[in-house]
Design a protein around this motif. Structure first.
Motif, PDB file in Angstrom:
ATOM      1  N   GLN A 103       0.723  -1.172  -0.118  1.00  0.00           N
ATOM      2  CA  GLN A 103       0.008  -0.009   0.040  1.00  0.00           C
ATOM      3  C   GLN A 103       0.824   1.245  -0.148  1.00  0.00           C
ATOM      4  OE1 GLN A 103      -3.368   0.320  -0.236  1.00  0.00           O
ATOM      5  NE2 GLN A 103      -3.588  -2.008  -0.249  1.00  0.00           N
ATOM      6  N   LYS A 104       1.810   1.435   0.916  1.00  0.00           N
ATOM      7  CA  LYS A 104       2.735   2.376   0.906  1.00  0.00           C
ATOM      8  C   LYS A 104       3.502   2.775   0.011  1.00  0.00           C
ATOM      9  CE  LYS A 104       3.367   2.644   5.950  1.00  0.00           C
ATOM     10  NZ  LYS A 104       2.682   3.853   6.460  1.00  0.00           N
ATOM     11  N   THR A 105       3.960   1.624  -0.944  1.00  0.00           N
ATOM     12  CA  THR A 105       4.848   1.839  -1.892  1.00  0.00           C
ATOM     13  C   THR A 105       4.631   1.865  -3.374  1.00  0.00           C
ATOM     14  OG1 THR A 105       5.673  -0.470  -1.980  1.00  0.00           O
ATOM     15  CG2 THR A 105       7.065   0.994  -0.586  1.00  0.00           C
ATOM     16  N   GLY A 106       3.346   0.927  -3.571  1.00  0.00           N
ATOM     17  CA  GLY A 106       2.704   0.711  -4.806  1.00  0.00           C
ATOM     18  C   GLY A 106       3.305  -0.409  -5.519  1.00  0.00           C
ATOM     19  N   LEU A 107       4.283  -1.185  -4.724  1.00  0.00           N
ATOM     20  CA  LEU A 107       5.202  -2.085  -5.321  1.00  0.00           C
ATOM     21  C   LEU A 107       4.770  -3.421  -4.779  1.00  0.00           C
ATOM     22  CD1 LEU A 107       8.596  -0.664  -5.146  1.00  0.00           C
ATOM     23  CD2 LEU A 107       7.415  -0.990  -7.230  1.00  0.00           C
ATOM     24  N   PRO A 108       4.519  -4.560  -5.539  1.00  0.00           N
ATOM     25  CA  PRO A 108       4.214  -5.871  -5.125  1.00  0.00           C
ATOM     26  C   PRO A 108       5.404  -6.202  -4.085  1.00  0.00           C
ATOM     27  CG  PRO A 108       3.830  -5.713  -7.588  1.00  0.00           C
ATOM     28  CD  PRO A 108       4.571  -4.430  -7.288  1.00  0.00           C
ATOM     29  N   VAL A 109       5.031  -7.005  -3.212  1.00  0.00           N
ATOM     30  CA  VAL A 109       6.137  -7.755  -2.285  1.00  0.00           C
ATOM     31  C   VAL A 109       5.860  -9.273  -2.283  1.00  0.00           C
ATOM     32  CG1 VAL A 109       6.584  -7.684   0.089  1.00  0.00           C
ATOM     33  CG2 VAL A 109       5.757  -5.549  -0.901  1.00  0.00           C
ATOM     34  N   ILE A 110       6.848  -9.949  -2.507  1.00  0.00           N
ATOM     35  CA  ILE A 110       7.108 -11.251  -2.188  1.00  0.00           C
ATOM     36  C   ILE A 110       8.124 -11.720  -1.133  1.00  0.00           C
ATOM     37  CG2 ILE A 110       7.955 -13.511  -3.529  1.00  0.00           C
ATOM     38  CD1 ILE A 110       7.460 -11.800  -5.981  1.00  0.00           C
ATOM     39  N   THR A 111       7.506 -12.560  -0.277  1.00  0.00           N
ATOM     40  CA  THR A 111       8.823 -13.003   0.904  1.00  0.00           C
ATOM     41  C   THR A 111       9.119 -14.269   0.287  1.00  0.00           C
ATOM     42  OG1 THR A 111       7.111 -14.062   2.108  1.00  0.00           O
ATOM     43  CG2 THR A 111       7.282 -11.638   2.578  1.00  0.00           C
ATOM     44  N   VAL A 112      10.434 -14.447   0.509  1.00  0.00           N
ATOM     45  CA  VAL A 112      10.919 -15.744   0.242  1.00  0.00           C
ATOM     46  C   VAL A 112      11.633 -16.468   1.281  1.00  0.00           C
ATOM     47  CG1 VAL A 112      12.508 -16.751  -1.357  1.00  0.00           C
ATOM     48  CG2 VAL A 112      11.452 -14.795  -2.096  1.00  0.00           C
ATOM     49  N   THR A 113      11.578 -17.559   1.505  1.00  0.00           N
ATOM     50  CA  THR A 113      12.435 -18.357   2.789  1.00  0.00           C
ATOM     51  C   THR A 113      12.814 -19.760   2.103  1.00  0.00           C
ATOM     52  OG1 THR A 113      10.253 -19.035   3.776  1.00  0.00           O
ATOM     53  CG2 THR A 113      11.485 -17.072   4.623  1.00  0.00           C
ATOM     54  N   ARG A 114      13.855 -20.178   2.641  1.00  0.00           N
ATOM     55  CA  ARG A 114      14.334 -21.471   2.401  1.00  0.00           C
ATOM     56  C   ARG A 114      13.482 -22.756   3.036  1.00  0.00           C
ATOM     57  NH1 ARG A 114      19.566 -21.628  -0.138  1.00  0.00           N
ATOM     58  NH2 ARG A 114      20.294 -19.666  -0.301  1.00  0.00           N
ATOM     59  N   GLU A 115      13.088 -22.272   4.326  1.00  0.00           N
ATOM     60  CA  GLU A 115      12.535 -23.166   5.164  1.00  0.00           C
ATOM     61  C   GLU A 115      10.940 -22.694   5.095  1.00  0.00           C
ATOM     62  OE1 GLU A 115      13.976 -25.880   6.808  1.00  0.00           O
ATOM     63  OE2 GLU A 115      15.809 -25.275   5.954  1.00  0.00           O
ATOM     64  N   LYS A 116       9.860 -23.757   5.329  1.00  0.00           N
ATOM     65  CA  LYS A 116       8.637 -23.578   5.369  1.00  0.00           C
ATOM     66  C   LYS A 116       8.401 -22.899   6.622  1.00  0.00           C
ATOM     67  CE  LYS A 116       3.970 -25.228   4.901  1.00  0.00           C
ATOM     68  NZ  LYS A 116       2.978 -26.266   4.536  1.00  0.00           N
ATOM     69  N   PRO A 117       7.662 -21.548   6.797  1.00  0.00           N
ATOM     70  CA  PRO A 117       7.577 -21.099   7.905  1.00  0.00           C
ATOM     71  C   PRO A 117       6.729 -21.835   9.212  1.00  0.00           C
ATOM     72  CG  PRO A 117       7.073 -19.499   6.286  1.00  0.00           C
ATOM     73  CD  PRO A 117       7.153 -20.902   5.476  1.00  0.00           C
ATOM     74  N   ASN A 118       7.196 -21.953  10.223  1.00  0.00           N
ATOM     75  CA  ASN A 118       6.607 -22.624  11.041  1.00  0.00           C
ATOM     76  C   ASN A 118       5.784 -21.731  12.154  1.00  0.00           C
ATOM     77  OD1 ASN A 118       5.393 -24.200  13.636  1.00  0.00           O
ATOM     78  ND2 ASN A 118       6.999 -25.439  13.265  1.00  0.00           N
ATOM     79  N   PHE A 119       4.539 -21.427  11.832  1.00  0.00           N
ATOM     80  CA  PHE A 119       3.621 -20.433  12.385  1.00  0.00           C
ATOM     81  C   PHE A 119       3.427 -20.664  13.919  1.00  0.00           C
ATOM     82  CE2 PHE A 119       2.989 -19.207   8.048  1.00  0.00           C
ATOM     83  CZ  PHE A 119       3.537 -17.876   7.918  1.00  0.00           C
ATOM     84  N   GLU A 120       3.365 -21.851  14.307  1.00  0.00           N
ATOM     85  CA  GLU A 120       3.063 -22.133  15.659  1.00  0.00           C
ATOM     86  C   GLU A 120       4.230 -21.882  16.548  1.00  0.00           C
ATOM     87  OE1 GLU A 120       0.295 -22.906  17.484  1.00  0.00           O
ATOM     88  OE2 GLU A 120      -0.380 -22.465  15.276  1.00  0.00           O
ATOM     89  N   ASP A 121       5.415 -22.235  15.877  1.00  0.00           N
ATOM     90  CA  ASP A 121       6.731 -21.887  16.812  1.00  0.00           C
ATOM     91  C   ASP A 121       6.946 -20.195  16.789  1.00  0.00           C
ATOM     92  OD1 ASP A 121       7.639 -24.674  17.367  1.00  0.00           O
ATOM     93  OD2 ASP A 121       9.141 -24.446  15.621  1.00  0.00           O
ATOM     94  N   ILE A 122       6.400 -19.795  15.642  1.00  0.00           N
ATOM     95  CA  ILE A 122       6.490 -18.105  15.692  1.00  0.00           C
ATOM     96  C   ILE A 122       5.641 -17.445  16.801  1.00  0.00           C
ATOM     97  CG2 ILE A 122       6.169 -16.177  14.226  1.00  0.00           C
ATOM     98  CD1 ILE A 122       7.294 -17.646  11.798  1.00  0.00           C
ATOM     99  N   LYS A 123       4.333 -18.079  16.551  1.00  0.00           N
ATOM    100  CA  LYS A 123       3.432 -17.549  17.628  1.00  0.00           C
ATOM    101  C   LYS A 123       3.861 -17.534  19.064  1.00  0.00           C
ATOM    102  CE  LYS A 123      -1.741 -18.002  18.187  1.00  0.00           C
ATOM    103  NZ  LYS A 123      -2.806 -18.520  17.511  1.00  0.00           N
TER     104      LYS A 123
END
Lengths: 203, 203
Positions: A103-123
């Motif tokens: 929204q702020k930049t008008g530029l599409p954003v893609i996050t890239v990680t090698r590992e699948k994010p583990n949202f339970e651990d992050i939480k």
């Protein structure tokens, strides 16, 4: 600010499309202070066009705003077509709200990680930090994780997107992962950001 | 230390020969303090392999020693085949003794500039600094300046060499100037070093 509700459509992806790859520098976890953020402008998977940098608070809440400002103040802003982030969290748990960055930049954003994010651990980890609910909301706001095979016979990567379709993100990732399974802008942003860490004095 | 008296001979120059390109960051001239030096490891004219950095004194006399130490402490040291410098003077008039840098690292050194160095002007400028004679001696020690046409139809560059023949230097420059008339390692070192300068705050 007019709210961008649609995704940017890419009718054609030029091999020299300008990508901004963003990563953070090494820092001592759970300390006070700031960490460097480095942005690298790459022409597709081919060559480096420019660099930008900013500082964000370790475990702070200013990543989205500071990165948006860094991008908009850069002389490269008008040429950049896509922003790629090395994951969503920088400088510890300073999380980028990728929809807000779009929204702020008008530029599409893609996050890239090698590992699948583990949202339970992050939480669980986020619960140890102030403003847990706000952080978790930013995290969830990034939406679904997609698996993308950037190169034949190599490990896939995991992405989240804002302002771009999964199909277009996949095309851009495949076209720009010229030296490894990671798009060149992010591979080089990582080398530069980690190479700038203070060096140990050796004789 | 055994003194290296001969030049390194290159029987074959691989397209992916590892080059270290070195440049300095922007600083305020004639101030006290230190300036950043950035070294970029490039695979020929193709892609970035690594980065290193150090600090030297503005108008000081520590460039040769600090750069040699940066190189020898780097995990890339053993792979690097040639060092390229953006001229001989860094952080003002902190001059690199290229013959000494070759002795200390065992790596051939090539300085590259877009303009032909005007030694009469440099001599005048050096006279305003402490240890003028020492600085002038380091400068003269670099020997003859050669003009090299790195790309057809583009401006030539000017080089001085230590530990390498003019012929081999020319071959390496031609092979690695893939995006401009400057070898890619130096073009990128310049972008990174100048992109790291403190940014003005804009809202």
């Amino acid at each position: 600010m007019t709210k961008l509700t649609t995704v940017k459509k890419f009718r054609q992806i030029k091999p020299e499309i300008r990508i901004l790859g963003i990563d953070d520098s090494v820092f001592i976890p759970r300390t006070k202070g700031k960490a460097d953020i480095v942005g690298v402008v790459y022409r597709g998977g081919q060559w480096l066009d420019g660099i930008m940098h900013t500082k964000i608070e370790i475990d702070g809440l200013d990543a989205t705003q500071k990165i948006a400002k860094m991008i908009k103040n850069s002389p490269h802003y008008k040429q950049i077509r896509v922003v790629m982030l090395d994951g969503m969290t920088f400088a510890g748990f300073n999380i980028v709200d990728i929809k807000e960055l779009f929204q702020k930049t008008g530029l599409p954003v893609i996050t890239v990680t090698r590992e699948k994010p583990n949202f339970e651990d992050i939480k669980k980890a986020l619960k140890n930090l102030p403003q847990y609910k706000k952080r978790w909301k930013i995290m969830k706001n990034a939406g679904e994780t997609f698996k993308i095979q950037t190169r034949e016979g190599e490990e896939p990567v995991y992405v989240q997107v804002a302002g771009i379709s999964e199909t277009d993100a996949e095309k851009i990732l495949k076209k720009t992962s010229t030296r490894s399974n990671i798009p060149e802008a992010l591979r080089v942003a990582h080398i530069i950001a980690s190479g700038l860490a203070p060096q140990k004095e050796k004789e």
